[in-house]
Write a protein that holds these residues in place. Sequence first.
Motif, PDB file in Angstrom:
ATOM      1  N   ASN A 106      43.547 -35.820  -8.163  1.00  0.00           N
ATOM      2  CA  ASN A 106      43.722 -35.217  -7.055  1.00  0.00           C
ATOM      3  C   ASN A 106      43.073 -33.821  -6.792  1.00  0.00           C
ATOM      4  O   ASN A 106      42.200 -33.366  -6.165  1.00  0.00           O
ATOM      5  N   TRP A 107      42.085 -33.200  -7.969  1.00  0.00           N
ATOM      6  CA  TRP A 107      41.365 -32.040  -7.892  1.00  0.00           C
ATOM      7  C   TRP A 107      40.106 -33.045  -6.864  1.00  0.00           C
ATOM      8  O   TRP A 107      39.207 -32.957  -6.302  1.00  0.00           O
ATOM      9  N   LYS A 108      40.066 -33.891  -8.272  1.00  0.00           N
ATOM     10  CA  LYS A 108      38.406 -35.198  -7.264  1.00  0.00           C
ATOM     11  C   LYS A 108      38.362 -35.163  -5.581  1.00  0.00           C
ATOM     12  O   LYS A 108      37.968 -35.471  -4.985  1.00  0.00           O
ATOM     13  N   ALA A 109      39.399 -35.756  -5.387  1.00  0.00           N
ATOM     14  CA  ALA A 109      40.217 -35.862  -4.171  1.00  0.00           C
ATOM     15  C   ALA A 109      39.954 -34.846  -3.456  1.00  0.00           C
ATOM     16  O   ALA A 109      38.966 -34.899  -1.943  1.00  0.00           O
ATOM     17  N   ALA A 110      39.954 -33.751  -3.654  1.00  0.00           N
ATOM     18  CA  ALA A 110      39.763 -32.652  -3.241  1.00  0.00           C
ATOM     19  C   ALA A 110      38.728 -32.119  -2.863  1.00  0.00           C
ATOM     20  O   ALA A 110      38.053 -31.729  -1.915  1.00  0.00           O
ATOM     21  N   LEU A 111      38.013 -32.457  -3.923  1.00  0.00           N
ATOM     22  CA  LEU A 111      36.636 -31.827  -3.947  1.00  0.00           C
ATOM     23  C   LEU A 111      35.899 -32.936  -3.076  1.00  0.00           C
ATOM     24  O   LEU A 111      34.618 -31.848  -2.342  1.00  0.00           O
ATOM     25  N   ALA A 112      36.299 -34.043  -2.969  1.00  0.00           N
ATOM     26  CA  ALA A 112      35.194 -34.872  -2.268  1.00  0.00           C
ATOM     27  C   ALA A 112      35.672 -34.778  -0.804  1.00  0.00           C
ATOM     28  O   ALA A 112      34.817 -34.996   0.298  1.00  0.00           O
ATOM     29  N   ASP A 113      36.741 -34.169  -0.523  1.00  0.00           N
ATOM     30  CA  ASP A 113      37.497 -33.810   1.371  1.00  0.00           C
ATOM     31  C   ASP A 113      36.813 -32.518   1.616  1.00  0.00           C
ATOM     32  O   ASP A 113      36.196 -32.631   2.381  1.00  0.00           O
ATOM     33  N   SER A 114      36.689 -32.180   0.844  1.00  0.00           N
ATOM     34  CA  SER A 114      36.527 -30.026   1.612  1.00  0.00           C
ATOM     35  C   SER A 114      34.786 -30.608   1.446  1.00  0.00           C
ATOM     36  O   SER A 114      33.882 -30.598   0.871  1.00  0.00           O
ATOM     37  N   GLU A 115      34.418 -29.259   1.972  1.00  0.00           N
ATOM     38  CA  GLU A 115      33.164 -28.816   2.669  1.00  0.00           C
ATOM     39  C   GLU A 115      32.252 -27.277   1.990  1.00  0.00           C
ATOM     40  O   GLU A 115      31.711 -27.236   1.666  1.00  0.00           O
ATOM     41  N   VAL A 116      33.571 -27.215   0.919  1.00  0.00           N
ATOM     42  CA  VAL A 116      32.935 -25.837   0.289  1.00  0.00           C
ATOM     43  C   VAL A 116      33.274 -25.550  -0.870  1.00  0.00           C
ATOM     44  O   VAL A 116      34.588 -26.148  -1.232  1.00  0.00           O
ATOM     45  N   ARG A 117      32.366 -25.538  -1.977  1.00  0.00           N
ATOM     46  CA  ARG A 117      32.318 -25.744  -3.256  1.00  0.00           C
ATOM     47  C   ARG A 117      32.805 -24.883  -4.121  1.00  0.00           C
ATOM     48  O   ARG A 117      31.752 -23.653  -3.367  1.00  0.00           O
ATOM     49  N   ILE A 118      33.699 -24.591  -4.206  1.00  0.00           N
ATOM     50  CA  ILE A 118      33.267 -22.693  -5.349  1.00  0.00           C
ATOM     51  C   ILE A 118      32.672 -22.571  -6.294  1.00  0.00           C
ATOM     52  O   ILE A 118      33.905 -23.846  -7.274  1.00  0.00           O
ATOM     53  N   GLN A 119      32.358 -21.755  -7.236  1.00  0.00           N
ATOM     54  CA  GLN A 119      31.483 -21.797  -8.653  1.00  0.00           C
ATOM     55  C   GLN A 119      31.821 -20.073  -8.978  1.00  0.00           C
ATOM     56  O   GLN A 119      31.456 -19.740  -8.165  1.00  0.00           O
ATOM     57  N   TRP A 120      32.104 -20.358 -10.308  1.00  0.00           N
ATOM     58  CA  TRP A 120      32.655 -18.802 -10.991  1.00  0.00           C
ATOM     59  C   TRP A 120      31.142 -18.876 -12.500  1.00  0.00           C
ATOM     60  O   TRP A 120      31.929 -19.840 -12.666  1.00  0.00           O
ATOM     61  N   ASP A 121      30.592 -17.849 -12.424  1.00  0.00           N
ATOM     62  CA  ASP A 121      29.396 -17.903 -13.041  1.00  0.00           C
ATOM     63  C   ASP A 121      29.676 -17.022 -14.115  1.00  0.00           C
ATOM     64  O   ASP A 121      29.834 -15.956 -13.419  1.00  0.00           O
ATOM     65  N   PRO A 122      28.625 -16.323 -15.451  1.00  0.00           N
ATOM     66  CA  PRO A 122      28.929 -15.061 -15.692  1.00  0.00           C
ATOM     67  C   PRO A 122      28.051 -13.867 -15.145  1.00  0.00           C
ATOM     68  O   PRO A 122      27.473 -14.161 -14.643  1.00  0.00           O
ATOM     69  N   ASP A 123      28.642 -13.070 -14.300  1.00  0.00           N
ATOM     70  CA  ASP A 123      27.385 -11.708 -13.898  1.00  0.00           C
ATOM     71  C   ASP A 123      26.807 -11.279 -15.155  1.00  0.00           C
ATOM     72  O   ASP A 123      26.717 -11.894 -15.872  1.00  0.00           O
ATOM     73  N   HIS A 124      25.493 -10.941 -14.243  1.00  0.00           N
ATOM     74  CA  HIS A 124      24.013 -11.091 -15.284  1.00  0.00           C
ATOM     75  C   HIS A 124      24.089  -9.650 -14.653  1.00  0.00           C
ATOM     76  O   HIS A 124      23.867  -9.406 -14.134  1.00  0.00           O
TER      77      HIS A 124
END
Length: 223
Positions: free
Chosen positions: A124-142
């Motif tokens: 389900n996540w992969k399907a949503a990711l394929a359909d979405s035009e926006v990707r969100i990523q959290w990374d450690p701040d520095h």
Amino acid sequence: MKTTTTISLEVIPYTEYESKLPQEGNYILAQIDGEAIYVYQAFNHPIANYAVANQRFGGSAYSFSRMSWIKPNFLWMMYRAGWATKPNQERILAIKMTLAGFIELLDAGVYSSYQPRLYSTRANWKAALADSEVRIQWDPDHGPGGDKLNRRAIQIGIRGQLLVKFNEEFILSISDVTDFVHQQRKRLEEEPQALRVIKEKVLNLDQTLLTKYAIPGHWPIAP
């Protein structure tokens, strides 16, 4: 093309920067100007030259068929671009965009990694990711010197028609802040106590987005 020698964003000494910010958790830090918010991108010279001259992205060096990542946290951008020293990241652009557009991107976003609390299965996540035009990523701040913090910073990847909409409707202005970055890199190396950074505060969101992005809650607005 010569980069700018002045900066219109509000800057403060780094010694003051962390004093009113959360020290851990997912938080969106940004400079907010009324109904606008600043985000940052790093590019090579041809893309940056075109963007500053036209106040929009385009030209032969820029591709709308690729995902483009924006970062609202200045110091995370400095970490990613090595203070404008990494190849093809020699120019730092401060993009003033509508706050409503930024929220629209968050509304449309899908995590770049599987989150069981949001998606019952990986399929389900992969399907949503394929359909979405926006990707969100959290990374450690520095920190300025690259030291990893407990707080996490957001990156937003945009593609497809939303990338076109970002370029044509959400962007209010594009400023080249590379000279400021060079000046502060020199301070960081020679006189770190004099380092100045972009003043930022926590962007507070509605409960739906707080829950979606695992943001702990509203944070007191810093003056």
